[in-house]
Design an enzyme around this catalytic site. Structure first.
Site, PDB file in Angstrom:
ATOM      1  N   HIS B  59       0.813  -1.222   0.000  1.00 26.61           N
ATOM      2  CA  HIS B  59       0.000   0.000   0.000  1.00 26.61           C
ATOM      3  C   HIS B  59       0.845   1.269   0.000  1.00 26.61           C
ATOM      4  CE1 HIS B  59      -3.952  -1.868   0.715  1.00 26.61           C
ATOM      5  NE2 HIS B  59      -3.257  -2.786   1.351  1.00 26.61           N
ATOM      6  N   PRO B  60       0.377   2.279  -0.747  1.00 30.03           N
ATOM      7  CA  PRO B  60       1.049   3.586  -0.644  1.00 30.03           C
ATOM      8  C   PRO B  60       0.610   4.220   0.670  1.00 30.03           C
ATOM      9  CG  PRO B  60      -0.942   3.818  -1.937  1.00 30.03           C
ATOM     10  CD  PRO B  60      -0.808   2.337  -1.611  1.00 30.03           C
ATOM     11  N   GLU B  82      -9.950   4.331  -4.221  1.00 29.39           N
ATOM     12  CA  GLU B  82     -10.414   4.255  -2.828  1.00 29.39           C
ATOM     13  C   GLU B  82     -10.078   5.520  -2.044  1.00 29.39           C
ATOM     14  OE1 GLU B  82      -9.756  -0.586  -2.864  1.00 29.39           O
ATOM     15  OE2 GLU B  82      -8.292   0.701  -1.879  1.00 29.39           O
ATOM     16  N   PHE B 113       0.392   3.204   7.709  1.00 32.37           N
ATOM     17  CA  PHE B 113      -0.957   3.309   8.287  1.00 32.37           C
ATOM     18  C   PHE B 113      -1.973   2.823   7.278  1.00 32.37           C
ATOM     19  CE2 PHE B 113      -4.881   5.924   8.808  1.00 32.37           C
ATOM     20  CZ  PHE B 113      -5.297   5.406  10.023  1.00 32.37           C
ATOM     21  N   ILE B 115      -5.951   1.943   6.314  1.00 34.63           N
ATOM     22  CA  ILE B 115      -7.353   2.175   6.648  1.00 34.63           C
ATOM     23  C   ILE B 115      -8.174   1.961   5.394  1.00 34.63           C
ATOM     24  CG2 ILE B 115      -7.197   4.686   6.207  1.00 34.63           C
ATOM     25  CD1 ILE B 115      -9.117   5.054   8.647  1.00 34.63           C
ATOM     26  N   ALA B 117     -10.201   3.282   3.173  1.00 39.34           N
ATOM     27  CA  ALA B 117     -10.419   4.729   2.989  1.00 39.34           C
ATOM     28  C   ALA B 117     -11.667   5.065   2.172  1.00 39.34           C
ATOM     29  CB  ALA B 117      -9.189   5.345   2.324  1.00 39.34           C
TER      30      ALA B 117
END
Lengths: 172, 172
Positions: B59-60, B82, B113, B115, B117
């Site tokens: 993930h970025p 997203e 982090f 989530i 989104a």
């Protein structure tokens, strides 16, 4: 005032660099109990999951001697001592079974089977390994971290008993 | 019968190789619900902690575009989609704050982090980040894995909706 113990000493207790650096920063400790309290806080609240994996990776497989070129000779020596009961109760058959189950464990969880082996026989360790093998990876990860903490506490006690004079000097 | 989806498709949903290989082995799936059920079992019971870290690393950082050379172009494209609500609600100030908190989070936990989104604004995400930053590393590791699962479920739904015809063909 400098700490009685340095990074190298704490790395012999627990192979996480973050743990060791934080222990040096938190010290010096007047008593073993102070050191253990700080170690628990650092290990469970400050060391991240990569640090846990780093610490686990410093251990030999149960039933195997640590490699001669272990980065901490003290770690390797203590590890061997902690496994002395297991080794004295092992037969060729149970040792072979331990090697096979260690491999299955590592295949499932991605890290070495970790247990505070002091005083435990090979059959006891094998039973525990087979039970823990059933766990979900994240549950087993936490159990391994708790076992690492038990090992760390025993080793901190060794550090202190090897340095009684210096430790007393801090108090005065 | 071959699976409708291959490793590449599942890797676009979740960047763990073990997850992707297990999904291919568990398939083909007649319905999205079957695929999600298998995915949950694989993610929480079979993928080890290294696999979780591998998936997180795909993930970025929230607020950043995935790199152009991401190993899965579909993953990168979905990730951007997203984050569209977050991006449209961001100001220069909140984006800057997000970058700073992402860095603090990564420093503490050792991974990005994570989530789910979709539909969340930048202020919402920032609030959540600051709350989660307080967690113990092992707790946060599990929360991130749950967020990854939510993302995976949304993406499996996209895979199925992009392949309605083929998926229907399995049923008949």
């Amino acid at each position: 005032m400098g700490s009685v113990f340095d990074e190298k000493d704490f790395l012999a207790s627990c192979g996480s660099t973050k743990f060791s650096n934080n222990m040096v920063a938190a010290g010096p400790f007047s008593t073993l109990q102070d050191a253990i309290q700080a170690a628990r806080d650092i290990w469970f609240n400050k060391v991240d999951v990569n640090g846990w994996l780093e610490a686990f990776a410093a251990h030999p497989q149960i039933g195997q001697t640590p490699s001669r070129d272990h980065k901490s000779p003290t770690f390797a020596q203590w590890s061997k001592g902690e496994q002395s009961t297991a080794m004295s109760t092992a037969t060729e058959v149970t040792l072979q079974e331990l090697v096979q189950w260690n491999a299955r464990y590592r295949e499932k969880f991605g890290f070495v089977f970790l247990i505070c082996a002091s005083g435990r026989s090979t059959p006891e360790i094998l039973t525990e390994l087979k039970i823990r093998y059933q766990n979900r990876p994240i549950i087993e990860f936490e159990i391994a971290a708790q076992e690492q903490m038990k090992i760390t506490e025993l080793r901190l006690a060794k550090l202190f008993s090897n340095n009684v004079d210096t430790a007393s000097a801090i108090k005065s």
